[in-house]
Design an enzyme around this catalytic site. Structure first.
Site, mmCIF file in Angstrom:
data_model
loop_
_atom_site.group_PDB
_atom_site.id
_atom_site.type_symbol
_atom_site.label_atom_id
_atom_site.label_comp_id
_atom_site.label_asym_id
_atom_site.label_seq_id
_atom_site.Cartn_x
_atom_site.Cartn_y
_atom_site.Cartn_z
ATOM 1 C CB CYS A 224 64.657 25.884 -14.262
ATOM 2 S SG CYS A 224 63.433 25.040 -15.282
ATOM 3 N N GLY B 211 61.187 16.090 -7.564
ATOM 4 C CA GLY B 211 62.553 16.391 -7.144
ATOM 5 C C GLY B 211 62.625 17.308 -5.936
ATOM 6 C CE LYS B 212 63.040 23.416 -7.543
ATOM 7 N NZ LYS B 212 63.093 22.722 -8.852
ATOM 8 C CG ASP C 128 59.744 23.707 -9.556
ATOM 9 O OD1 ASP C 128 60.231 24.654 -10.199
ATOM 10 O OD2 ASP C 128 60.235 22.565 -9.540
ATOM 11 C CB CYS D 106 53.962 22.916 -10.142
ATOM 12 S SG CYS D 106 52.781 24.270 -10.361
ATOM 13 C CB ALA D 107 54.700 17.785 -6.849
#
Length: 429
Positions: free
Chosen positions: A359, A244-245, A306, A239-240
Site C-alpha cells: 500500500c 483482510g486479504k 502483502d 504476511c496475513a
C-alpha cells in the site's frame, strides 16, 4: 460545543501531535478522555479539523503564510469546509472557549493568497524528503496524484459473498448513501464526510456482526481480485496480519481449497480468528513462524505477499504518518521486503504464482523491488500487466498505471488508496 471551542481543541491536539511526534489517533483519544463533556459529534468535528490540517498541512500553511498549529487548523477550515476569515471570526466572537479572532495579517493572507499560485510541493502536500520518490512514480501527474492523496477518503466495504450479496448489503445500507464501487466486484462505497460530519459506525450494524461485509478500501479489494485465487487452490498468505486479504481470498475460493494465513508474529494474527468466525470462512488455517510452513515448500498454487511498507498509499487515511516518515524507516522497509520475497518464493510450486502487494506509492518499495527480485531469481517472470488487468476489469486500463513489472492504483486515477501489485509466475509445471 460551538465552532470556536472545536477549533481551539483541534489546535491543542495538533500541538500535542507536533510536540510529542505521536499518532493523531492517540492524541485525539487522550483529548477525549480529558474532556468527557464533549459529545460524539464534537469529537468527530474536532477530528475532522485535525485530520484535514494534517492532510493539507503544507497547503494550509502556505495559505496562511504560517506553519503553526493554529494556522494549519484555520487553513484546513478554509480549504476543506469552504470557510473564510470573516466566517471564522464571526464564529469565535463571544465564545470564551474559542481561540483569538483572526488578526489583520491572517485575514490579509486569506484574502490575497490562492492555492493555485502555491509552489507545486505545497499544492501536493508532500514532504520534501519524498518529492523525488513521488515524482519518479507519478511523472508529470505527481501534483494531482498527491493532492488526491490529501483529500478526505470514502468509507469502503467488501461484501462477504459467503454470507450475503452486494444487492442485499446495499439495501441494508441505503440510508447511508451507499453505492456499488466502480471497479471492485463486491465493493460498496459510502462517500467522504462533508463539513463536520462523520461516517456511520457500520461495524455496529447487525449485518456486520452477521458477517455480511468487512471494512476494506476498494484498492485493497482490487489487488486481492487480481491475485487470481480460485476454488480448490492451495494458497499461502505469507504476511496475513489481521487477515483482510485472507478473508477476500476465502470468499473468492468459495470456501474450498486451503489458505494458510501466516505471520512471523503471533500477536499480529490474533484478530484473524474472530474475523474468520464472523465471515464463516472455513478454508483457512493459521500458521505462525517459518518452521510451521516447512511442509509447504514448492507446493503452493499461489503465494500472496502483502508486504510491510511505509503505507504512503494510505496517507489520506493516516496523514500524520506522512510527516513522521523518514529515510531510515524507508530503508528498513525495503530491506524487509526483499528478504520476505526471498523466503516466500520458496513455497511457490513450478507453474504457480507469487503476488507482491504494497500500500505504497514509492517505486523504491514497488517496481525496484520486483526488478531486483527477478534479477536474482530468473525462474520467475512478471505476468503481463495489461493482460492481467483486462482479464479482470476489461477496457479500463486508463484508470491505472501499468509497466512491465506491475500495476499502480492511486486516488486520482483509480479513486482508491495507493497500491502496487506485481504477479510473477514460476517456470515449470
Amino acid at each position: 460545543m460551538r465552532l470556536g471551542g472545536r477549533l481551539a481543541a483541534a489546535i491543542d491536539v495538533l500541538d500535542d501531535i507536533s510536540h510529542k511526534n505521536r499518532p493523531a489517533a492517540d492524541a485525539l483519544k487522550d483529548w477525549g478522555k480529558a474532556h468527557r463533556f464533549a459529545g460524539a459529534g464534537d469529537r468527530a468535528a474536532i477530528g475532522n479539523i485535525v485530520y484535514d490540517a494534517l492532510r493539507r498541512r503544507r497547503s494550509a500553511a502556505w495559505l496562511m503564510d504560517d506553519e503553526a498549529s493554529r494556522s494549519i487548523a484555520i487553513g484546513a477550515l478554509c480549504l476543506e469546509q469552504g470557510m473564510d476569515g470573516a466566517t471564522i471570526n464571526a464564529a469565535v466572537e463571544g465564545d470564551q472557549f474559542a481561540p483569538p479572532a483572526l488578526s489583520q495579517r491572517e485575514l490579509d493572507a486569506l484574502a490575497t493568497r490562492r492555492l493555485v499560485d502555491a509552489p507545486d510541493a505545497d499544492r501536493a502536500d508532500c514532504p520534501d524528503l519524498f518529492l523525488e520518490e513521488v515524482q519518479s512514480g507519478f511523472a508529470d501527474d505527481w501534483v494531482d496524484e498527491l493532492a488526491a492523496l490529501a483529500a478526505r477518503p470514502p468509507l469502503d466495504l467488501r461484501v462477504n459473498t459467503l454470507a450475503a450479496s452486494r444487492d442485499k448489503v446495499l439495501a441494508r445500507l441505503q440510508r447511508e448513501d451507499a453505492v456499488a464501487t466502480a471497479l471492485a466486484s463486491e465493493g460498496i462505497r459510502i462517500p467522504p464526510v462533508e463539513g463536520s460530519g462523520r461516517h456511520p459506525n457500520v461495524q455496529a450494524d447487525q449485518a456486520f456482526e452477521d458477517g455480511w461485509f468487512e471494512v476494506q478500501d476498494e484498492g485493497s479489494q482490487i489487488v486481492a481480485e487480481l491475485a487470481g485465487a480460485a476454488p480448490g487452490m492451495q494458497v499461502l498468505d505469507y504476511c496475513a496480519g489481521a487477515g483482510g486479504k485472507t478473508l477476500a481470498l476465502s470468499a473468492m475460493m468459495e470456501n474450498t481449497g486451503q489458505i494458510f494465513a501466516h505471520d512471523a508474529e503471533k500477536h499480529r494474527l490474533s484478530p484473524i480468528h474472530e474475523r474468520l468466525r464472523r465471515a464463516g470462512a472455513r478454508n483457512v488455517q493459521a500458521a505462525v513462524g517459518e518452521a510451521s510452513l516447512e511442509p509447504l515448500r514448492g507446493m503452493m498454487d499461489l503465494v500472496l505477499v502483502d508486504a510491510p511498507c511505509t503505507g504512503s498509499g494510505t496517507w489520506r487515511r493516516r496523514p500524520d504518518a506522512k510527516w513522521r516518515l523518514n529515510e531510515r524507516q524507508l530503508a528498513i522497509r525495503t530491506r524487509e521486503q526483499f528478504e520476505i520475497l526471498r523466503k516466500a518464493c520458496n513455497y511457490v510450486r513450478p507453474g504457480g504464482r507469487m503476488v507482491y502487494i504494497t500500500c505504497s506509492v514509492f517505486p523504491e518499495e514497488n517496481q525496484r523491488q520486483i526488478e531486483a527480485f527477478l534479477a536474482e531469481n530468473p525462474e520467475f517472470a512478471a505476468n503481463d500487466s495489461e493482460s492481467l488487468w483486462q482479464e479482470r476489469f476489461g477496457e479500463t486500463t486508463h484508470k491505472v498505471r501499468l509497466d512491465a513489472n506491475g500495476i499502480v492504483l492511486s486516488p486520482a486515477r483509480t479513486g482508491t488508496d495507493g497500491f502496487f501489485l506485481s504477479v510473477m509466475t514460476r517456470a515449470g509445471g
